[in-house]
Design an enzyme around this catalytic site. Structure first.
Site, PDB file in Angstrom:
ATOM      1  N   MET A  18       0.851  -1.197   0.000  1.00 52.13           N
ATOM      2  CA  MET A  18       0.000   0.000   0.000  1.00 52.13           C
ATOM      3  C   MET A  18       0.878   1.235   0.000  1.00 52.13           C
ATOM      4  O   MET A  18       1.520   1.559   0.998  1.00 52.13           O
ATOM      5  CB  MET A  18      -0.889   0.008   1.253  1.00 52.13           C
ATOM      6  CG  MET A  18      -1.878  -1.140   1.308  1.00 52.13           C
ATOM      7  SD  MET A  18      -3.116  -1.076  -0.014  1.00 52.13           S
ATOM      8  CE  MET A  18      -4.127   0.288   0.535  1.00 52.13           C
ATOM      9  N   ASP A  34      -3.558   3.478  -7.247  1.00 53.99           N
ATOM     10  CA  ASP A  34      -3.475   2.132  -7.834  1.00 53.99           C
ATOM     11  C   ASP A  34      -3.532   1.044  -6.756  1.00 53.99           C
ATOM     12  O   ASP A  34      -4.311   0.086  -6.864  1.00 53.99           O
ATOM     13  CB  ASP A  34      -2.190   1.992  -8.660  1.00 53.99           C
ATOM     14  CG  ASP A  34      -2.192   2.931  -9.864  1.00 53.99           C
ATOM     15  OD1 ASP A  34      -3.288   3.214 -10.366  1.00 53.99           O
ATOM     16  OD2 ASP A  34      -1.113   3.371 -10.282  1.00 53.99           O
ATOM     17  N   SER A  35      -2.708   1.210  -5.719  1.00 53.11           N
ATOM     18  CA  SER A  35      -2.737   0.166  -4.680  1.00 53.11           C
ATOM     19  C   SER A  35      -4.034   0.247  -3.876  1.00 53.11           C
ATOM     20  O   SER A  35      -4.501  -0.776  -3.358  1.00 53.11           O
ATOM     21  CB  SER A  35      -1.498   0.242  -3.785  1.00 53.11           C
ATOM     22  OG  SER A  35      -1.234   1.551  -3.389  1.00 53.11           O
ATOM     23  N   CYS A  87      14.898  -1.634  -7.801  1.00 53.73           N
ATOM     24  CA  CYS A  87      14.022  -1.529  -6.643  1.00 53.73           C
ATOM     25  C   CYS A  87      12.983  -2.646  -6.660  1.00 53.73           C
ATOM     26  O   CYS A  87      12.671  -3.229  -5.618  1.00 53.73           O
ATOM     27  CB  CYS A  87      13.362  -0.159  -6.667  1.00 53.73           C
ATOM     28  SG  CYS A  87      12.172   0.044  -5.380  1.00 53.73           S
ATOM     29  N   CYS A 145      12.128   5.889  -7.847  1.00 58.51           N
ATOM     30  CA  CYS A 145      11.431   4.981  -6.950  1.00 58.51           C
ATOM     31  C   CYS A 145      11.777   5.267  -5.481  1.00 58.51           C
ATOM     32  O   CYS A 145      12.934   5.183  -5.093  1.00 58.51           O
ATOM     33  CB  CYS A 145      11.887   3.569  -7.342  1.00 58.51           C
ATOM     34  SG  CYS A 145      11.140   2.259  -6.454  1.00 58.51           S
TER      35      CYS A 145
END
Ligand SMILES: Nc1ncnc2c1ncn2[C@@H]1O[C@H](COP(=O)(O)OP(=O)(O)OP(=O)(O)O)[C@@H](O)[C@H]1O
Length: 372
Positions: free
Chosen positions: A11, A16-17, A100, A196
């Site tokens: 999360m 999106d999550s 990542c 990221c």
């Protein structure tokens, strides 16, 4: 004590999550969420991470699922950032998102999920996974503008078997619509950009904290000194911005592009024309190949490939040399193929894997080398 959730969702506090969690909860699955913090400093990144953590917590609360938070910044530093800096120091342009994913999202996070008793993880990546002939396959996301398989190409069978991408079959607009309809507070949240977990910031000044600037000469491909660069690390092949060359006496009024970086000599080579022959290459050699199926499709095969994320697929022929190295030959010359970036292979909708670009046949050997 409640039984552990079967699926742990990454999360991020983004839309999106959030929709991943929504879909899995709606399907009646046993899920929990985990927010990871992978970077800590006293700069602007910190407040953003705190806001994201709060949003992730709010979504889990809203959906009635357990929430966890973990600090993986040491794993990120050791497994991603050190490598990222080493690559820059060597004059290459690494891809931190690829690393990542391999080191954090599909390793540290997956390990943590297992430690919490989950058997799988889910993330809001735009990619799909299916199973054919006993093998897990990584497929492009259905939304061509959002497909993230390029960054996920290092996932192997073990990771694919343990992962779900609940929104990979949806267009982004539909994901936002679902979030709005469900009244999720993240529905209108801006997409994350930048490196990221480090986020968006002035890249040059960020990098300068770790790689001190060493000014040097900007030189044309025919050897004329044209100006000064701020440190070869800060530039990438094909780049046009940030050279501050303006008009050069005796040269046409056309933009200059970075065509080569001589790290040892501290010289940045530039040429005019976005398709300068020094930027074009039909062949590349790549190392550290990894294959989603666990092995290459064959010793020699034809497929399509991308040498950067935002690029159309290009037909090519791939040949193994037995040493984990690949020779890739494109049908058409490619522009600004950049050492350190990934070349990623596809057969139609399936992502086969990829490798790190080591060198190309762009004719930069013709450039005069040395510091004089
Ligand atoms: N800080 C984080 N904690 C937990 N999971 C994360 C985090 N950052 C990213 N992820 C997971 O990786 C997925 C892809 O991350 P990416 O950085 O591409 O974000 P994104 O496409 O903007 O997604 P989102 O809208 O969920 O932020 C996210 O959807 C999420 O599942």
């Amino acid at each position: 004590m409640a039984a552990p959730a079967e699926t742990l969702i990454g999360m991020s506090g983004g839309v999106d999550s959030s929709v991943c969690a929504l879909l899995l909860v709606q399907a009646g699955e046993s899920v929990a969420g985990l927010f990871m913090q992978n970077w800590s400093d006293d700069g602007s990144g910190e407040c953003r991470a705190e806001d994201d953590r709060r949003d992730a917590l709010a979504i889990c609360g809203r959906l009635g699922i357990p929430f966890h938070a973990r600090d993986f910044s040491k794993a990120y530093w050791d497994g991603v950032f050190e490598h990222f800096l080493a690559e820059y120091r060597a004059g290459r342009t690494p891809n931190p998102d690829v690393l990542c994913n391999r080191e954090i999202k599909f390793k540290t996070f997956l390990d943590e999920a297992r430690a919490l008793g989950a058997t799988r993880i889910a993330t809001g990546h735009y990619a799909r996974i299916d199973r054919r002939g006993g093998l897990w396959r990584l497929l492009r996301g259905a939304d061509p503008g959002k497909d993230q398989s390029y960054f996920l190409h290092q996932l192997g069978q073990e990771q694919l078997a343990a992962t779900r991408f609940p929104i990979g079959h949806l267009p982004k607009a539909e994901v936002r619509r679902m979030a709005r309809e469900a009244g999720l507070p993240t529905a209108a949240k801006k997409d994350s950009t930048g490196i990221c977990f480090i986020g968006e910031r002035d890249f040059r000044s960020f990098l300068a904290q770790y790689l001190p600037a060493r000014r040097g000469e900007i030189r044309s491909v025919d050897g004329q000194a044209l100006g000064e660069h701020e440190g070869v690390f800060y530039y990438t092949l094909g780049q046009r911005e940030g050279l501050a060359l303006g008009g050069v006496k005796g040269r046409p009024q056309a933009p200059w592009y970075v065509v080569d970086k001589d790290v040892a000599g501290n010289i940045l080579y530039v040429d005019q024309g976005s398709e300068s022959r020094f930027l074009m290459s039909s062949r590349l050699v790549a190392i550290e190949a990894s294959w989603t199926a666990g092995q290459a499709p064959a010793d020699v095969f034809e497929c399509t490939a991308k040498t950067r994320y935002r690029q159309a697929d290009e037909p090519c022929r791939v040949e193994m040399d037995g040493d984990g190295r690949l020779a890739v030959r494109f049908e058409r010359p490619q522009r600004a193929v950049t050492p350190g970036q990934s070349v990623v292979f596809y057969a139609g909708v399936e992502c086969l894997g990829g490798a790190v670009i080591e060198s190309t046949d762009a004719p930069v050997d013709e450039l005069e080398r040395g510091s004089g």
